[in-house]
Structures are given as C-alpha cells and as structure tokens.
Design a protein around this motif. Structure first.
Motif, mmCIF file in Angstrom:
data_model
loop_
_atom_site.group_PDB
_atom_site.id
_atom_site.type_symbol
_atom_site.label_atom_id
_atom_site.label_comp_id
_atom_site.label_asym_id
_atom_site.label_seq_id
_atom_site.Cartn_x
_atom_site.Cartn_y
_atom_site.Cartn_z
ATOM 1 N N ALA A 271 0.872 -1.082 -0.008
ATOM 2 C CA ALA A 271 0.117 -0.026 0.079
ATOM 3 C C ALA A 271 0.870 1.220 0.027
ATOM 4 O O ALA A 271 0.629 2.310 -0.665
ATOM 5 N N GLU A 272 1.957 1.203 1.014
ATOM 6 C CA GLU A 272 2.645 2.501 0.760
ATOM 7 C C GLU A 272 3.730 2.495 -0.176
ATOM 8 O O GLU A 272 4.523 3.715 -0.333
ATOM 9 N N ILE A 273 3.793 1.439 -1.089
ATOM 10 C CA ILE A 273 4.871 1.621 -2.342
ATOM 11 C C ILE A 273 4.300 1.306 -3.443
ATOM 12 O O ILE A 273 4.352 -0.072 -3.798
ATOM 13 N N PRO A 274 3.216 1.866 -3.951
ATOM 14 C CA PRO A 274 2.136 1.341 -4.865
ATOM 15 C C PRO A 274 3.071 1.060 -6.504
ATOM 16 O O PRO A 274 3.829 1.864 -6.620
ATOM 17 N N ARG A 275 2.715 -0.104 -6.894
ATOM 18 C CA ARG A 275 3.018 -0.416 -8.265
ATOM 19 C C ARG A 275 4.552 -1.026 -8.263
ATOM 20 O O ARG A 275 4.868 -1.945 -8.913
ATOM 21 N N SER A 276 5.511 -0.232 -7.808
ATOM 22 C CA SER A 276 6.977 -0.747 -8.130
ATOM 23 C C SER A 276 7.862 -0.711 -6.980
ATOM 24 O O SER A 276 7.872 0.138 -6.148
ATOM 25 N N LEU A 277 8.630 -1.722 -6.980
ATOM 26 C CA LEU A 277 9.790 -1.830 -6.169
ATOM 27 C C LEU A 277 10.979 -1.775 -7.117
ATOM 28 O O LEU A 277 11.339 -2.798 -7.950
ATOM 29 N N VAL A 278 11.726 -0.596 -7.119
ATOM 30 C CA VAL A 278 12.681 -0.546 -8.379
ATOM 31 C C VAL A 278 14.038 -0.163 -7.520
ATOM 32 O O VAL A 278 14.265 0.730 -6.451
ATOM 33 N N TYR A 279 15.160 -0.924 -8.196
ATOM 34 C CA TYR A 279 16.593 -0.604 -7.464
ATOM 35 C C TYR A 279 17.447 0.212 -8.659
ATOM 36 O O TYR A 279 17.586 -0.647 -9.652
ATOM 37 N N SER A 461 7.925 6.875 -8.309
ATOM 38 C CA SER A 461 7.991 7.663 -9.391
ATOM 39 C C SER A 461 9.123 7.671 -10.378
ATOM 40 O O SER A 461 9.064 8.376 -11.416
ATOM 41 N N GLU A 462 10.145 7.085 -9.752
ATOM 42 C CA GLU A 462 11.427 6.964 -10.524
ATOM 43 C C GLU A 462 11.483 5.618 -11.460
ATOM 44 O O GLU A 462 12.380 5.627 -12.396
ATOM 45 N N ALA A 463 10.555 4.790 -11.342
ATOM 46 C CA ALA A 463 10.658 3.603 -12.167
ATOM 47 C C ALA A 463 10.460 3.761 -13.649
ATOM 48 O O ALA A 463 9.576 4.699 -13.905
ATOM 49 N N PRO A 464 11.147 2.888 -14.399
ATOM 50 C CA PRO A 464 10.896 3.101 -15.906
ATOM 51 C C PRO A 464 9.396 3.059 -16.371
ATOM 52 O O PRO A 464 8.882 1.919 -15.990
ATOM 53 N N GLN A 465 9.272 3.709 -17.344
ATOM 54 C CA GLN A 465 7.708 3.672 -17.828
ATOM 55 C C GLN A 465 7.561 3.105 -19.038
ATOM 56 O O GLN A 465 8.496 3.406 -19.938
#
Length: 466
Positions: A271-279, A461-465
């Motif tokens: 919930a607190e990190i929607p959509r993407s876990l990106v490293y 927000s920084e994840a690739p789109q």
C-alpha cells in the motif's frame, strides 16, 4: 517401514505425481491471502487480452490485435473465463484453477520426465517430494495469477521431452509445444540450439529430414495464426510476436536501457509503495546519462556503449545474475516489503544456490558420474534452459526472468545432492570445519550483495515507464 522406504526410493507413476501436486495447490491457492482486487498490472492485462478474440462478435483468432503479446497466452485463458462466466466466480478463482493445472504439469510431469530423459535415471519418490517442496517454498504464489512465465516454461520443458523421443511423430508434438512456448515467451527462441541438437540426434540423414519436417509442421500449427495476425493488423510478414508497438522502440531495446539504469524490479501491491519496487544502478545511470542520454536508440549504440565499458558491463551482468536468483518473495506481487519468514527464505535460497551450482559443475566436470546415458544428452537440455537466461542478463532484472535457471538448480539439489556422503568424503575434521567456514562466508557474501541492492531502492515515481 520397508514399504515406506521402497516408495521413497523408486520413481512414482505420473498419475500419482500429478494428483499430489494438484491437491497441494488446490489446498493452498484459495488460502494464499490474495483477493480479486489483487489481479492487476500484467496479470490483469493478460486476462483482458482474452476478450480480444470476441471483440467484433463471434470468436476469431484473427481478431487478436495486440502487437506486444502473443495470441496463445490469452487464448489459453479462455477456459478460465468461461468457468468464471458460468460459475459466477472472480477472475482470481479462474486463474487459480488454471494455476493448479500448470503446477501439476510442471512439477508432476515436465521436470521429472525431462530429468529422467536427460540423465537416464528417474527421480525417486523421496527426491521428487523434495523438489515439489522447494518449488512450493520459492514459487508458490506465481500460480495465483494469469501470467505467462510458468505455462511457457512448462511447454518448453515438455517440448524438450518430446524432441528427445524417437520417431518423427514425437518431433511433431515437440514442434507444437516449442512453438507455443516461443509465442508465449519470445525469449525462448534462444533455446533453439538446444532443441535442434536433440533433433539432430537421429542416426541418418533420412531420419533427420523427416524429423525436421515434423518439427516445422508442428511449429507452423501454432505460429501460423500469429503470422496471419501480424499480416492483417500490422502488415508484418513474421510468425514471431512483434514485441513492439507500431512505430515504437522494440521492447527488448527499451529493456536494455532500463537494465543499465536499474538493477532489479518487483511489481508491488504494498500500500505504501504502490506499483513498483525499483532498485537503481547509480553507476550505470551516470554513465548512460553522460554518454547516451535517457535511452538507447539502436542495438548498435548499446553494443558500442557496452564495449567502451567492459568491466562495468561485466559487473552489471553479474549483479543481474545474482539479483535474478536472489528471491525475496515467493510471489510476483508482494504485499509486504518484509513478510514473515523472509530472512529464512533468503538464507535457504543462498544455501541451495551454492549447493546446486557446485553439484551441477561437479556433474558436468565428471560428465556422467551416475548417469546411464551419454553426457551429450544433458548438454542440449542445459543449452535450451540457459541460453534464454543469458539473453535476459542485460535487461531490468526480475526473478521470474531466471526461472529456468533457478528451477534447474533446485532440481539438481533434489536429484543429485547427497549431503551425508559428501560430508563423509571430506574426511578429516579440519576439512569439514573448512567446508562449514566456506559455507558461512558464502551466506554472508550473498547477504551483503543482496543488502547492497536493497539499499538502492528508489520511489515508484522513478521507475521506468513502458
């Protein structure tokens, strides 16, 4: 006790294996904690793509007009859609029913049959149970969702089984299965050297020709509709999935850019990190921004970039290899960043990766330490499984991309590792203590590498789109 020992020491009939895996996942998946609202992202897209066959009225294969995905994955979801329609259940329940079937085929049929064919020795009941348990521990929740990873790998393995059977008719079946795997996961086209090697195992050219024609006929049955779809909607004369939107950059080329700037990706239901876990890969981002810009415009540009930075590129690929095998969640859609048992899951995984790699390399070095078939029957299978993994090393890494390699290592552990015999072979206590110390260092090193990646997490927000 003797009866139980005999049961565990001998290979089980296929019907027993299928029934047991089916029962395991039928009992687990409905209680796995996911709800209908959790079928999102790629899973929801696959489900909705199955509507395209009827978007203009009656069912038609050629109505499918999605350039990025093959038609077969959505087509195989149609039975689940019909089940949901007539039974009034959610898409999650329909996907779970299909998942039970794919789990049974993968662990109950495909892996044990291919192991027996490649090594000349079937998995005993006890070792097969270990494989099923390990597969469940690390990959169980992937069978909740209508994704292509598990079905495509199952079809690839079954295709390799059929390709290794005598007679041209089995090769026709192999062509059908391999064409299906390629349509669902185009990266499996890289497995061609492996299954062509199996095809060439025939002893004379007349048989080669007949088997080759059967392979082409089988693949044509699956790939011809894709060719007609591409001609009708995109004016492209190819039987392969286009994997790109009209006029857009190919998906794999975009992935090369993402894989340079980021080293790992998970799709998040947290919930607190929607959509993407990106490293992030900070070094790759800086070098790419300085020399290329936000993206690569051609494969030649990427190759030139990689050759200018050989050490950095090699290091990146090795990090991607580790990250793809470093399983943090037994699901494609984690709901917690640190779920209960995650530490034990990771440590167990590192231990099994080390054991599996040593056991596999030792077996290859000795060629056939306990196999009754020539070593060349193992090599094409390894090629078919490892070449697709090699091609995904440059891209933005997700654990499911290295699914064939991870399951291979788990299968080697279950099928070949002999802990007591290995411990006795070490001999004197000093060697045993040294082995334990090396194992502890391995676990510590893997943990540190994993934590180094985790420290590079960036906001969604920084994840690739796409």
């Amino acid at each position: 006790m003797a009866l139980v020992s005999d049961i565990l020491r001998t290979p089980w009939p296929v019907r027993w294996r299928l029934a047991l895996v089916l029962a395991l996942y039928a009992g687990y998946l409905p209680l796995s904690g996911y709800g209908p609202g959790d079928v999102r992202f790629d899973a929801a897209q696959y489900w909705e793509l199955s509507l395209k066959f009827t978007q203009h009225g009656p069912f038609s294969l050629l109505a499918f007009d999605e350039p990025v995905r093959g038609y077969l994955g959505p087509l195989l979801l149609m039975p689940a859609r019909l089940l949901c329609h007539f039974m009034g259940c959610s898409m999650l329940r329909g996907a779970q029913v299909l998942g039970m079937g794919w789990a049974a085929l993968l662990f109950g049929l495909a892996i044990p049959q291919l192991w027996a064919q490649a090594t000349g020795r079937g998995l005993s009941g006890g070792r097969w149970l270990v494989l099923v348990l390990l597969g469940f521990v690390f990959w169980r929740d992937y069978f909740n969702f209508p994704l292509s990873d598990m079905p495509a790998l199952t079809l690839l393995l079954l295709g390799l089984v059929a390709a290794g059977q005598p007679g041209w008719r089995w090769v026709g079946v192999a062509g059908l299965l391999l064409g299906a795997a390629i349509n669902m996961r185009p990266i499996y086209l890289a497995s061609a050297p492996g299954w062509l090697w199996l095809l060439a195992a025939a002893e004379n050219r007349q048989i080669w020709a007949r088997r080759g024609m059967a392979l082409i006929a089988g693949m044509a049955l699956v790939l011809l509709p894709q060719l007609l779809i591409n001609l009708r909607h995109f004016q492209q004369p190819t039987p392969l999935v286009l994997a790109r939107l009209p006029g857009a950059t190919p998906l794999y080329l975009r992935q090369l850019g993402w894989g340079t700037a980021f080293q790992r990706y998970e799709t998040s239901l947290i919930a607190e990190i929607p959509r993407s876990l990106v490293y992030a890969d900070s070094t790759g981002q800086q070098t790419m921004t300085r020399e290329v810009g936000p993206r690569f415009n051609s494969y030649g540009q990427y190759l030139s970039f990689a050759l200018r930075h050989p050490l950095q590129t090699t290091s990146r690929y090795l990090h991607h290899l580790f990250n793809g095998l470093d399983i943090w969640f037994p699901t494609p859609y984690p709901t917690q960043l640190h779920p209960p048992g995650q530490t034990m899951l990771r440590l167990l995984n590192y231990l099994l990766l080390g054991i599996g790699a040593i056991t596999l390399l030792t077996s290859i070095r000795k060629q056939r330490p306990a196999y009754s078939t020539p070593a060349h029957s193992v090599v094409p299978v390894l090629l078919a499984l490892l070449l697709p993994c090699l091609l995904v090393l440059p891209v933005l890494m997700e654990c499911r991309f290295l699914l064939p390699l991870h399951l291979l290592l788990l299968t080697v552990v279950a099928g070949r590792w002999q802990p007591l015999a290995g411990w006795r072979r070490l001999g004197i206590p000093g060697r045993q203590a040294a082995a334990v110390a090396l194992g502890v260092c391995w676990l510590w090193g893997c943990w540190q590498l994993s934590e180094a990646t985790a420290s590079q997490r960036r906001p969604p927000s920084e994840a690739p789109q796409e």
